[in-house]
Design an enzyme around this catalytic site. Sequence first.
Site, PDB file in Angstrom:
ATOM      1  CB  ILE A 201      -0.992  -0.017   1.188  1.00  0.00           C
ATOM      2  CG1 ILE A 201      -2.021   1.100   1.067  1.00  0.00           C
ATOM      3  CG2 ILE A 201      -0.249   0.062   2.509  1.00  0.00           C
ATOM      4  CD1 ILE A 201      -3.077   1.075   2.168  1.00  0.00           C
TER       5      ILE A 201
ATOM      6  CE  LYS B 231      -2.702   4.371   4.581  1.00  0.00           C
ATOM      7  NZ  LYS B 231      -3.243   5.154   5.706  1.00  0.00           N
TER       8      LYS B 231
END
Lengths: 482, 463
Positions: free
Chosen positions: A238, A274
């Site tokens: 991520i 993110k």
Amino acid sequence: MGLGSKSQLLSKIATNDKHGENSPYFDGWKAYDKDPFHPTKNPQGIIQMGLAENQLCFDLVEEWIRNNPKASICTPEGVNQFRDVAIFQDYHGLPEFRNAVARFMSKIRGGRVTFDPDRILMSGGATGANELIMFCLADPGDAFLVPTPYYPAFNRDLSWRTGIQIIPFHTDSSNNFKITREALEAAYNKAQQENINVKGLIITNPSNPLGCTVDTETLKSLVSFINEKSIHLVCDEIYSATVFSSPSFVSVSEVIQEMECNRDLIHIVYSLSKDMGFPGFRVGIVYSYNDGVVSCGRKMSSFGLVSSQTQHLLAAMLSDEKFMGKYLAESSRRLGKRFNIFTEGVEKVGITCLPSNAGLFCWMNLRSLLKEKTFEGEMQLWRVIINDVKLNVSPGSSFHCVEPGWFRVCFANMDEETVEIALKRIREFVGKETEKPVKVKRWQRNLRLSFSSRRFDETVMSPHGIMSPHSPIPHSPLVKAT
Amino acid sequence: MLSRKASCDSHGQDSSYFLGWQEYEKNPYHTVHNPTGIIQMGLAENQLSFDLIESWLRRNPDIVGLKRDGESAFRELALFQDYHGLPVFKNELVDFMAKIRGNRIIFASNKLVLTAGATPANETLMFCLAEPGEAFLLPTPYYPGFDRDLKWRTGVEIVPIHCSSSNGFRITSSALERAYQQAQKLNLNVKGVLVTNPSNPLGITMNRAELNHLIDFAIDKNIHIVSDEIYSGTVFDSPKFVSIMELAMERELYNADIWNRIHIVYSLSKDLGVPGFRVGMIYSNNETVVDTATKMSSFGLVSSQTQFLLASILSDKKFTEKYMKETQRRLKKRREMLVSGLRNAGIQCLISNAGLFCWVDMRHLLTSDTFEAEKELWKRIVCEVGLNISAGSSCHCSEPGWFRICFANMSQETLQVAMQRMKAFTDSSNSAVSQQQFVNNTRARSLTKWVFQLSSYESEPHR
């Protein structure tokens, strides 16, 4: 027939604590919500440094959106696509979206790997993705190995509704928290002895909370381990595009290109929350090299598809190669700059962080500030940081770290002025620390929150008062609409 | 290698319901490019009123670039992931839900939990209310997707409440009781009843007698009621929609235990025709359920940009009122077309007042009163007549010969073509023209081959 369970109105899942939200990890949030920092309205309030969000590049995205009205189904230029987008609920996802995500993931990895759009599955954020992959790979009672320190919500995401056990194995500062084969093997063997069926290993790369990319050698070692034992490897990537300095990111997808490996065991979790700063859009991705997982996972994705409106917008954005190239470079640059400002700032008062090259946070070493080198000592220090220094940071124990004294401090969710204020507060605190070493009495008097890590006060967790662990911006004009 | 859930087929997607899709995908109807292709009538979508929404969007350019009060809200929306949902959106939703129920109930937004569609809403409720191995009772016929949504990952079992055409498929107390006994026989602990009201596939709203039986039954057995009211805004004819919540209020049960065991599922996929946006919700008076379901919604939140868009549309009360009235008017007209078209072909429908489909009686066209005969008839309708409709057996109907036919997912012209084909089919069946002259033999043979394969063709169930 189970008369006992008949008298239970709700399920065990509904009434146990396995969602993890009663842990003291969230006490810092509660304090923050009661007294949130605002530069003009509440300059003495608590600064939020427990939220791993990337807010550094919205200006770039906003400009793109203004220049690309067709990407929205609400603009005059784009509304003619409203109908087709609104009815599109195919769990394969919009082809343009999958293609764009595949190319984007490849770009992040410097083009060293290509991804097959047909292996891309959607899910409700990485939260949904991690749960989904567990449902596909393991049965209730099976176990997954996870290196500590790890993201606290893994307890909820991996095991709450799936019934899977997490078996943590440890890393520590003696080698900069690198994963060692020894620790992994020991945990695996212990589980075997206890007759626990280990189905796989899950790592986050780059790591949360450490902020480090996993080096190639370690990755290869992990791949060979799981191959040997014929267990799965899930890599939560991520933070893959939040790398701001060397070494560059190496993905498991690259490593398996150079190794003998049963690809049916390899799975990647990804999200735009993110890298792009879009947690609100709920874009979670599962990428699996295993056909069975792709097939089953695709059906399961019905439980958390990405809104077609969002797919449509992001398909256009992510496939703008020029823009994405510029974005990735600039985002990386700004993150690096922010990281340097922050770490250099705290270094001035003798605080070090783990050397890191990625993520939206640093892993700060406050062991020298502990009154006692215990987790009680860590919690005490943490309460002081929240109440006196007025910074919400995350204590290492909430990440299941085995060494007390480490804290995750986020820095990408605020503007530069706020960073300066945070640094100033830290300098003042440490300065007081170094000038007047004995401060116990004063801290006790200043404690507004006192709690034991063992007492879970359920009444505090009302749906009204408590923001989710993913607390929103408190002064959003959207929120104040109530 | 993989989990049991991954390797089994209890997702239910190998049933014939989905094989019809496959055939449609291979040969989809198009007025110009493929006028002899298969017409999709298995898709319960509401495509009748997009023009209204599109013109609203054109008149409201502030949604351009996600503006609010003139300022770009992009950043804030992009960051907004609070599982309590956008407050303004939830407020609009409870108003909207109340309006659908004639404002006879008020809903509180703090009892509403947002989920990515009704699919996870139903699954989440199962996770909250039942253990693996426990059971929910469902009246048949029911939406085929429930086999996946309620059972697959939760381990919950479904025990059918058999409803029959003898009384218009209404739920009776004795049917409820029989289902309960059946569960006991199977050693299954019943945790609740789940109904879809208005019903899919029947297209009828539950009447007060049924609702009262249901409440009495749930009180007596000390179990939950889940009412999936996803079609509540598609009621286009009398009798008006009565929600279980309304009846419970009328009976002044708000201080009784049962009040905490009634849960509603809703979604904008049918009423507003936006299934792609993944907007579902759970409404419950049970604080623990709301609390737990809210945490579970983390696994499938509604995209913030979608919450913002829909909040904006719903806040225009004049527009939503006009929209609902007009949609219902168009649905009623479309239903009439289908019903009269089928009547013309000698086929009756269950009299309906809601939904995007009719429940059609083709028992008289069966060669025998069996599900095999139903399957044969279904194959012929898909392949020869070129209409993808849904066989009653895929909805777990206990009587062969019933089919669900959708009418709101196509243009008027296409519906007319479909009706002409049905007429031609029944005319030719009536005149006893041999199959040889009528059928495309090659197609029938190849169809037989794949129909009997358990294919894992990947097409998800649509309601």
